[in-house]
Design an enzyme around this catalytic site. Structure first.
Site, mmCIF file in Angstrom:
data_model
loop_
_atom_site.group_PDB
_atom_site.id
_atom_site.type_symbol
_atom_site.label_atom_id
_atom_site.label_comp_id
_atom_site.label_asym_id
_atom_site.label_seq_id
_atom_site.Cartn_x
_atom_site.Cartn_y
_atom_site.Cartn_z
ATOM 1 N N LYS A 181 0.976 -1.377 -0.044
ATOM 2 C CA LYS A 181 0.106 -0.105 -0.078
ATOM 3 C C LYS A 181 0.751 1.436 -0.299
ATOM 4 O O LYS A 181 0.755 2.232 -0.842
ATOM 5 C CB LYS A 181 -1.074 0.175 1.346
ATOM 6 C CG LYS A 181 -1.960 1.100 0.970
ATOM 7 C CD LYS A 181 -2.877 1.184 2.428
ATOM 8 C CE LYS A 181 -3.921 0.112 2.315
ATOM 9 N NZ LYS A 181 -4.990 0.322 3.560
ATOM 10 N N GLU A 198 10.116 -5.845 4.120
ATOM 11 C CA GLU A 198 10.365 -7.010 3.217
ATOM 12 C C GLU A 198 9.978 -7.126 1.767
ATOM 13 O O GLU A 198 10.729 -7.562 0.977
ATOM 14 C CB GLU A 198 9.327 -8.237 4.022
ATOM 15 C CG GLU A 198 9.742 -8.612 5.413
ATOM 16 C CD GLU A 198 8.964 -7.673 6.350
ATOM 17 O OE1 GLU A 198 8.734 -8.217 7.702
ATOM 18 O OE2 GLU A 198 8.545 -6.753 6.044
ATOM 19 N N GLY A 218 -5.178 -5.059 5.546
ATOM 20 C CA GLY A 218 -4.304 -5.955 4.568
ATOM 21 C C GLY A 218 -4.832 -7.228 4.704
ATOM 22 O O GLY A 218 -5.071 -8.043 3.770
ATOM 23 N N ARG A 219 -5.598 -7.959 5.913
ATOM 24 C CA ARG A 219 -5.611 -9.193 6.137
ATOM 25 C C ARG A 219 -7.213 -9.349 5.383
ATOM 26 O O ARG A 219 -7.692 -10.435 5.462
ATOM 27 C CB ARG A 219 -5.735 -9.520 7.518
ATOM 28 C CG ARG A 219 -6.731 -8.736 8.334
ATOM 29 C CD ARG A 219 -6.372 -9.201 9.941
ATOM 30 N NE ARG A 219 -7.006 -8.379 10.945
ATOM 31 C CZ ARG A 219 -6.448 -7.137 11.497
ATOM 32 N NH1 ARG A 219 -5.006 -6.508 10.738
ATOM 33 N NH2 ARG A 219 -6.924 -6.282 12.385
ATOM 34 N N GLU A 232 -4.752 -11.809 14.120
ATOM 35 C CA GLU A 232 -4.224 -10.440 14.100
ATOM 36 C C GLU A 232 -5.585 -9.540 14.468
ATOM 37 O O GLU A 232 -5.365 -8.445 14.971
ATOM 38 C CB GLU A 232 -3.778 -10.025 12.574
ATOM 39 C CG GLU A 232 -3.142 -8.870 12.793
ATOM 40 C CD GLU A 232 -2.231 -8.732 11.587
ATOM 41 O OE1 GLU A 232 -0.937 -8.877 11.516
ATOM 42 O OE2 GLU A 232 -2.874 -8.465 10.360
ATOM 43 N N LYS A 285 8.620 -4.599 14.700
ATOM 44 C CA LYS A 285 9.684 -4.036 13.672
ATOM 45 C C LYS A 285 10.436 -2.983 14.059
ATOM 46 O O LYS A 285 11.406 -2.612 13.620
ATOM 47 C CB LYS A 285 8.514 -3.388 12.797
ATOM 48 C CG LYS A 285 7.474 -4.259 12.014
ATOM 49 C CD LYS A 285 6.728 -3.336 11.074
ATOM 50 C CE LYS A 285 5.359 -4.134 10.433
ATOM 51 N NZ LYS A 285 4.480 -3.356 9.965
ATOM 52 N N HIS A 333 -3.747 -38.007 10.943
ATOM 53 C CA HIS A 333 -2.649 -38.823 11.225
ATOM 54 C C HIS A 333 -1.592 -37.870 11.832
ATOM 55 O O HIS A 333 -0.474 -38.279 11.815
ATOM 56 C CB HIS A 333 -2.105 -39.307 9.864
ATOM 57 C CG HIS A 333 -2.899 -40.303 9.084
ATOM 58 N ND1 HIS A 333 -3.008 -41.590 9.534
ATOM 59 C CD2 HIS A 333 -4.139 -39.929 8.386
ATOM 60 C CE1 HIS A 333 -4.001 -42.033 8.653
ATOM 61 N NE2 HIS A 333 -4.413 -41.153 8.281
#
Length: 560
Positions: free
Chosen positions: A214, A220, A274-275, A361, A517, A392
């Site tokens: 954005k 990153e 974002g999510r 979050e 951060k 399993h």
């Protein structure tokens, strides 16, 4: 609606539920499941999608008390405020309008007095036009070759949601046909191994890179973007960037400075978290490049169908509301801290990781929206794997260890059916036999008396006893088409919002992400000065200093 500083746990409805726990603890799901009237009242259908929550540790009275809690928490008003574009994300002073991203063209959804739907469709139309140019080969790379491979760079919400949808659509017959000859990859981690994996086997001449950030400042994402820019320019020269890289961003100045044509930047807005952004250009652009806009539009329509159901359906028949209330019941009253998301569909293997972010979050908060410390737990630990793989792996704990409420998700129709001659059932029937059996095994368990009747040796009876009374719910989808994938996404998004609204927290900020951060910035400065000037680590505690020294000593021979 006037903001109330009272905590929801101070309401009579909350206290009634606290008192009611004792009644529920006297029951067992074996008995609750024998009441057909109760079970029937705990099933509902919407557009062929069936929800069965009869295996929750809840009675008809529990549901009434949860609906009273919804009233006390002013859930209806809070949902309306979200759809009306009010700034319900108060700590960031923003609207929360991911529902506008998939609204029909003629809908009116306002943020700050302005209908945002035309803006949304303007971007969608731009994506449709651009993706068709790339897919048809009318837009080519620097050497004249069509761009058949796409790498989308983004992290968190810019990655988990689109990856879930991509993985779900890969084996859908219609989507797979539209994706023939094309590849879509997602680069998220700053780890250079992720870069190496993403570019492995790809040719820069046929690769388009979509940079999703954005602000165009996410550490990153931007380092990965610079790394892939280097990969492209080394092979094709600097001018190739404009042909091989596009952006999903609102910071056009930085996009242009990076070397990307601002005309090839696709916008989204502050009212999209974002999510919650998979239905914006963040997801729609890479997915349209892979599958074509018409397939992705079906996904958006599926999400929109649930948005409308959520906004307009009475709470007792409202899927996201009931799911949200039951999660509040499990977490805050029965004391279950986790939730397992168990899709009996390999195509949904990336669903749990996405919902992990959407849920944890959003609702991993310790204070109310007014900043008061909460005297009760919110949020849950979400995890999951597709069935039958999970059986399993961790089902042992779910059956005989801690109690973990489970969401079982299945489909009536397989995306890729297989019928082998001589087999008792089809492959999908074999899978779904487990989908139907596991919830009952959790609910009923197995008693020592049953084991004695089976002549199990006495010393093994305690080990083979299953307590049962372990809650779950089942969601049965007609199939896993793009439309159904959209519905599934929206059900969970709104369920998470309902939980936050009831708990009285802000589900739409994420301040907990920030501190790490800030500290990483200090470490980055230290690593730079240690590498370039040989400066010893200082200003850190003994533990971090020791770790940094070890890292610097043993990695100093590697290229900076």
């Amino acid at each position: 609606m006037a903001s109330s500083t009272a905590l929801v746990c101070e309401t009579q409805a909350w206290k009634d539920l606290k008192g009611h726990v004792e009644d529920v603890n006297k029951t067992h799901l074996r008995d609750l499941m024998s009441d057909a009237h109760r079970c029937e009242s705990m099933m509902l259908e919407f557009e062929g999608l069936l929800l069965d929550y009869s295996r929750q540790r809840a009675t008809v009275e529990t549901m009434d008390k949860l609906l009273n809690l919804a009233k006390a928490a002013q859930l209806s008003e809070k949902i309306s405020r979200m759809f009306n574009g009010e700034h319900i994300n108060s700590t960031e002073n923003r609207s929360v309008l991911h529902v506008a991203l998939r609204a029909p063209k003629d809908a009116v959804i306002k943020a700050d007095g302005k209908n945002v739907v035309p803006e949304v469709w303007s971007v969608l139309d731009k994506i449709k036009d651009f993706s068709e140019k790339i897919r048809s080969g009318s837009w080519v790379g620097a050497t004249g070759k069509p761009l058949k491979d796409v790498i989308a760079i983004g992290i968190g919400g810019s990655f988990l949601g689109p990856l879930f949808v991509h993985t779900a659509l890969q084996t859908d017959p219609e989507a797979a046909e539209c994706a023939k000859g094309r590849q879509l990859r997602f680069l998220a981690n700053i780890d250079p191994v992720d870069v190496a994996r993403n570019i492995n086997g790809l040719n820069p001449e046929t690769t388009l890179v979509v940079v999703v950030s954005k602000t165009f400042t996410t550490a990153e994402t931007m380092l990965n973007a610079r790394t892939l820019r280097e990969w492209i320019t080394t092979a094709l020269g600097a001018p190739a960037v404009a042909k091989h890289m596009v952006a999903v961003s609102t910071n056009l100045a930085l996009v242009e400075k990076f070397g990307i044509d601002p005309n090839n930047a696709f916008a989204f807005w502050d009212w999209v978290g974002g999510r919650y952004s998979v239905c914006s250009a963040v997801g729609v652009l890479p997915l349209s490049l892979q599958y074509g806009f018409s397939v992705v539009e079906k996904f958006l329509k599926g999400a929109s169908s649930i948005d409308q159901h959520f906004q307009s359906t009475p709470f007792e028949k409202n899927i996201p509301v009931l799911l949200g209330l039951l999660s509040v019941w499990n977490v805050s009253f029965l004391g279950y801290p986790a939730r397992a998301i168990l899709p009996y569909s390999q195509a949904l293997e990336k669903f749990a990781p996405h919902i992990q972010q959407v849920s944890m979050e959003s609702n991993g908060k310790g204070v109310s929206i007014d900043g008061l410390s909460l005297p009760f737990e919110t949020g849950e630990i979400d995890f999951g794997e597709p069935g039958t793989n999970g059986q399993h792996s961790f089902y042992q704990l779910i059956h005989q260890g801690r109690v973990i409420p489970c969401d079982f998700i299945g489909t009536v129709k397989s995306q890729q059916p297989v019928y082998l001659e001589g087999e008792v059932v089809s492959n999908h029937d074999e899978l779904m036999s487990n989908f139907f059996a596991q919830p009952d095994a959790l609910a009923y368990g197995k008693t020592p008396e049953q084991l004695q009747k089976e002549n199990v040796s006495e010393n093994l009876i305690p080990h083979k006893t299953f307590s049962g009374n372990r809650p779950s719910l089942s969601l049965l989808l007609p199939e896993l088409s793009a439309y159904n994938v959209g519905q599934l996404l929206a059900i969970y998004e709104h369920r998470v919002a309902v939980q936050g609204f009831v708990w009285g927290i802000n589900s739409f900020d994420q301040w907990g992400v920030e501190l790490g951060k800030v500290l990483a910035t200090q470490v980055r400065k230290q690593l730079h000065s240690s590498r370039t000037q040989g400066a010893a680590p200082e200003g850190f505690n003994y533990s971090t200093t020791t770790l940094l020294k070890r890292y610097l000593e043993t990695s100093s021979e590697q290229k900076m």
